[in-house]
Scaffold this motif. Structure first.
Motif, PDB file in Angstrom:
ATOM      1  N   ALA A  70      -3.185   8.175   0.998  1.00 16.97           N
ATOM      2  CA  ALA A  70      -2.421   7.288   0.118  1.00 16.97           C
ATOM      3  C   ALA A  70      -2.552   5.847   0.575  1.00 16.97           C
ATOM      4  O   ALA A  70      -2.461   5.557   1.767  1.00 16.97           O
ATOM      5  N   GLY A  71      -2.770   4.960  -0.397  1.00 19.20           N
ATOM      6  CA  GLY A  71      -2.789   3.537  -0.081  1.00 19.20           C
ATOM      7  C   GLY A  71      -4.127   2.897  -0.306  1.00 19.20           C
ATOM      8  O   GLY A  71      -4.803   3.161  -1.302  1.00 19.20           O
ATOM      9  N   ALA A  72      -4.498   2.063   0.642  1.00 16.76           N
ATOM     10  CA  ALA A  72      -5.719   1.276   0.557  1.00 16.76           C
ATOM     11  C   ALA A  72      -6.332   1.202   1.948  1.00 16.76           C
ATOM     12  O   ALA A  72      -5.672   1.544   2.939  1.00 16.76           O
ATOM     13  N   PRO A  73      -7.587   0.765   2.051  1.00 13.74           N
ATOM     14  CA  PRO A  73      -8.174   0.603   3.379  1.00 13.74           C
ATOM     15  C   PRO A  73      -7.251  -0.231   4.273  1.00 13.74           C
ATOM     16  O   PRO A  73      -6.679  -1.224   3.834  1.00 13.74           O
ATOM     17  N   GLY A  74      -7.097   0.224   5.511  1.00 14.57           N
ATOM     18  CA  GLY A  74      -6.182  -0.439   6.438  1.00 14.57           C
ATOM     19  C   GLY A  74      -4.818   0.210   6.517  1.00 14.57           C
ATOM     20  O   GLY A  74      -4.024  -0.116   7.388  1.00 14.57           O
ATOM     21  N   ILE A  99     -11.077   8.681   0.771  1.00 12.50           N
ATOM     22  CA  ILE A  99     -10.833   8.275  -0.614  1.00 12.50           C
ATOM     23  C   ILE A  99      -9.382   7.816  -0.762  1.00 12.50           C
ATOM     24  O   ILE A  99      -8.463   8.624  -0.602  1.00 12.50           O
ATOM     25  N   PRO A 100      -9.169   6.527  -1.082  1.00  9.13           N
ATOM     26  CA  PRO A 100      -7.794   6.070  -1.299  1.00  9.13           C
ATOM     27  C   PRO A 100      -7.271   6.508  -2.662  1.00  9.13           C
ATOM     28  O   PRO A 100      -7.995   6.470  -3.653  1.00  9.13           O
ATOM     29  N   VAL A 101      -6.014   6.956  -2.685  1.00  7.87           N
ATOM     30  CA  VAL A 101      -5.334   7.288  -3.937  1.00  7.87           C
ATOM     31  C   VAL A 101      -4.000   6.554  -3.953  1.00  7.87           C
ATOM     32  O   VAL A 101      -3.565   6.006  -2.949  1.00  7.87           O
ATOM     33  N   SER A 159       6.914  -4.263   2.919  1.00  5.71           N
ATOM     34  CA  SER A 159       6.204  -3.137   3.526  1.00  5.71           C
ATOM     35  C   SER A 159       6.766  -1.833   2.970  1.00  5.71           C
ATOM     36  O   SER A 159       7.742  -1.820   2.224  1.00  5.71           O
ATOM     37  N   HIS A 160       6.123  -0.746   3.360  1.00  5.41           N
ATOM     38  CA  HIS A 160       6.616   0.585   3.002  1.00  5.41           C
ATOM     39  C   HIS A 160       7.981   0.783   3.663  1.00  5.41           C
ATOM     40  O   HIS A 160       8.214   0.300   4.777  1.00  5.41           O
ATOM     41  N   ASN A 181       3.089   0.936  -0.070  1.00  5.73           N
ATOM     42  CA  ASN A 181       2.221   1.259   1.052  1.00  5.73           C
ATOM     43  C   ASN A 181       2.017  -0.015   1.867  1.00  5.73           C
ATOM     44  O   ASN A 181       1.991  -1.108   1.305  1.00  5.73           O
ATOM     45  N   THR A 182       1.837   0.120   3.171  1.00  4.39           N
ATOM     46  CA  THR A 182       1.637  -1.056   4.019  1.00  4.39           C
ATOM     47  C   THR A 182       0.367  -1.817   3.647  1.00  4.39           C
ATOM     48  O   THR A 182       0.380  -3.041   3.528  1.00  4.39           O
ATOM     49  N   ALA A 183      -0.734  -1.106   3.460  1.00  5.70           N
ATOM     50  CA  ALA A 183      -2.003  -1.776   3.147  1.00  5.70           C
ATOM     51  C   ALA A 183      -2.024  -2.314   1.722  1.00  5.70           C
ATOM     52  O   ALA A 183      -2.639  -3.349   1.465  1.00  5.70           O
ATOM     53  N   VAL A 184      -1.355  -1.642   0.810  1.00  7.89           N
ATOM     54  CA  VAL A 184      -1.253  -2.159  -0.559  1.00  7.89           C
ATOM     55  C   VAL A 184      -0.497  -3.490  -0.536  1.00  7.89           C
ATOM     56  O   VAL A 184      -0.882  -4.453  -1.209  1.00  7.89           O
ATOM     57  N   ALA A 185       0.566  -3.566   0.260  1.00  8.80           N
ATOM     58  CA  ALA A 185       1.308  -4.821   0.403  1.00  8.80           C
ATOM     59  C   ALA A 185       0.410  -5.902   0.990  1.00  8.80           C
ATOM     60  O   ALA A 185       0.425  -7.054   0.540  1.00  8.80           O
ATOM     61  N   ALA A 186      -0.387  -5.536   1.987  1.00 13.41           N
ATOM     62  CA  ALA A 186      -1.303  -6.500   2.612  1.00 13.41           C
ATOM     63  C   ALA A 186      -2.344  -6.988   1.608  1.00 13.41           C
ATOM     64  O   ALA A 186      -2.630  -8.187   1.531  1.00 13.41           O
TER      65      ALA A 186
END
Length: 177
Positions: free
Chosen positions: A6-10, A27-29, A101-102, A125-130
């Protein structure tokens, strides 16, 4: 060979996917439910879900996903989690009026956030926020990998309240396989 997270790279889940299944395509979802669905539907061979944090407790909603008869837990392991305060390059801490953040990351950093006295908001998600950070008056709590992935600067390292901060992640596969 693929593994969904879940999320994005990072994202911390991305780091867990790499640790659990080195050499597989990560694979990010969009969210935790999408990880379970990707595995159950055969769109990903494996998935990784955060189960509990050593300080913040259970990750909301994940236990129900792990109870889904369509997926099975292969392994569970704890991984250290280092949460940093990230901002756009050149931003000073005194410019920040909101930290996103999450919810679990916010809970892991609760004491430090109170000391800073800066308002917070939840993100998926933390990386989505970033990845979405585009304002100089905002910052995020995320990993150093997220900082590198999205060109952000580390304003303050190790925002987590306890040095032994860790999250247990479950590796899942389709049931009956």
């Amino acid at each position: 060979m693929t593994i969904a997270y879940a999320g994005a790279p990072g994202a911390f889940a991305h780091e867990a996917a790499i640790a659990f299944a080195p050499g597989r395509v990560a694979i990010p979802v969009v969210d935790f439910a999408a990880v379970a669905e990707a595995v159950a539907a055969g769109a990903a061979e494996l998935g990784v879900l955060p189960v509990r944090n050593s300080r913040a407790g259970e990750v909301p909603g994940v236990a129900a996903l792990l109870g889904d008869a369509r997926v099975a837990v292969v392994e569970e392991r704890a991984l250290p989690v280092r949460v940093h305060l990230l901002a756009l390059p050149g931003v000073a801490l005194d410019e920040v009026v909101m930290i996103a953040s999450h919810p679990v990351a916010l809970a892991q950093c609760a004491e430090h956030l109170v000391e800073l006295g800066i308002a917070t908001e939840e993100a998926s998600n933390t990386a989505v926020a970033a990845a979405a950070l585009d304002r100089r008056d905002r910052a995020v709590l995320a990993s150093e990998a997220a900082a590198a992935a999205y060109g952000l600067a580390v304003l303050k390292r190790d925002m987590h309240d306890h040095p032994d901060n860790a999250t247990s992640f479950a590796l899942i596969r389709k049931a009956g396989v």
